[in-house]
Design a protein around this motif. Structure first.
Motif, PDB file in Angstrom:
ATOM      1  N   ALA A 169      56.231  71.545  27.233  1.00 52.48           N
ATOM      2  CA  ALA A 169      55.177  70.612  27.639  1.00 52.48           C
ATOM      3  C   ALA A 169      55.107  70.586  29.163  1.00 52.48           C
ATOM      4  O   ALA A 169      56.089  70.871  29.851  1.00 52.48           O
ATOM      5  CB  ALA A 169      55.450  69.210  27.102  1.00 52.48           C
ATOM      6  N   ARG A 170      53.917  70.237  29.668  1.00 52.68           N
ATOM      7  CA  ARG A 170      53.688  70.158  31.111  1.00 52.68           C
ATOM      8  C   ARG A 170      52.645  69.084  31.367  1.00 52.68           C
ATOM      9  O   ARG A 170      51.682  68.952  30.615  1.00 52.68           O
ATOM     10  CB  ARG A 170      53.163  71.510  31.600  1.00 52.68           C
ATOM     11  N   ILE A 171      52.839  68.348  32.469  1.00 57.27           N
ATOM     12  CA  ILE A 171      51.864  67.333  32.864  1.00 57.27           C
ATOM     13  C   ILE A 171      51.895  67.196  34.379  1.00 57.27           C
ATOM     14  O   ILE A 171      52.947  67.325  34.999  1.00 57.27           O
ATOM     15  CB  ILE A 171      52.142  65.979  32.158  1.00 57.27           C
ATOM     16  N   SER A 172      50.736  66.965  34.969  1.00 57.95           N
ATOM     17  CA  SER A 172      50.646  66.769  36.417  1.00 57.95           C
ATOM     18  C   SER A 172      50.164  65.361  36.721  1.00 57.95           C
ATOM     19  O   SER A 172      49.440  64.758  35.931  1.00 57.95           O
ATOM     20  CB  SER A 172      49.676  67.781  37.035  1.00 57.95           C
ATOM     21  N   GLY A 173      50.578  64.864  37.884  1.00 55.34           N
ATOM     22  CA  GLY A 173      50.178  63.530  38.321  1.00 55.34           C
ATOM     23  C   GLY A 173      51.312  62.537  38.198  1.00 55.34           C
ATOM     24  O   GLY A 173      52.227  62.708  37.392  1.00 55.34           O
ATOM     25  N   ALA A 174      51.259  61.513  39.037  1.00 55.11           N
ATOM     26  CA  ALA A 174      52.292  60.482  39.048  1.00 55.11           C
ATOM     27  C   ALA A 174      52.212  59.635  37.778  1.00 55.11           C
ATOM     28  O   ALA A 174      51.125  59.353  37.277  1.00 55.11           O
ATOM     29  CB  ALA A 174      52.149  59.603  40.280  1.00 55.11           C
ATOM     30  N   MET A 175      53.377  59.251  37.275  1.00 55.04           N
ATOM     31  CA  MET A 175      53.472  58.434  36.068  1.00 55.04           C
ATOM     32  C   MET A 175      54.498  57.334  36.290  1.00 55.04           C
ATOM     33  O   MET A 175      55.380  57.452  37.135  1.00 55.04           O
ATOM     34  CB  MET A 175      53.907  59.300  34.873  1.00 55.04           C
TER      35      MET A 175
END
Length: 149
Positions: free
Chosen positions: A125-131
């Motif tokens: 899995a991959r995700i971009s952006g602040a969380m």
């Protein structure tokens, strides 16, 4: 299925065997004596990245960041909180994309912060952006296979 987890030390890169029934939070590296889990994500270099992903049996969450990145700095406390919630079942590490440009290029990083979750040498899995911390924890738990810890 193996009765132990292979945990790569973030300090020296040695692979350590930790019995699955043991509470890994108190485990130490057999070579350098560093705690295998500190509750804080560790900055790693390219060689340690390859060992974490290629040799460890735990899922590995990598935060690709840079010191000049505002959203990366903003997300750092949330990533630390996520480490406290997910370790010792998931390894959380940080990779500085400025220092490790070859790894960032190999991973096709287009924007930061980007988090990539690996398991058994594969990106899952991959995700971009602040969380937020709860978003990170929820996202990881949604993607890790059951029975991995």
């Amino acid at each position: 299925m193996s009765q132990e987890n292979l945990v790569v030390c973030t300090k020296c890169g040695v692979v350590n065997r930790v019995p699955r029934g043991r509470n890994g939070t108190d485990a130490k590296c057999g070579k350098c004596g560093a705690p295998l889990f500190s509750g804080l994500p560790q900055d790693i270099d390219g060689a340690n990245f390859d060992r974490q992903v290629g040799r460890g049996s735990l899922p590995v969450l990598v935060d690709i960041w840079a010191p000049w990145c505002g959203p990366c700095k903003m997300m750092a406390p949330a990533y630390e909180a996520a480490a406290k919630a997910l370790e010792p079942h998931v390894r959380l590490v940080k990779l500085n994309s400025d220092k490790e440009q070859a790894i960032a290029a190999r991973l096709s990083i287009r924007g930061i912060p980007t988090m990539i979750l690996f398991h058994r040498q594969k990106e899952i899995a991959r995700i971009s952006g602040a969380m937020s911390a709860s978003q990170i924890v929820g996202w990881v738990r949604e993607h890790i296979p059951t029975g991995t810890s």
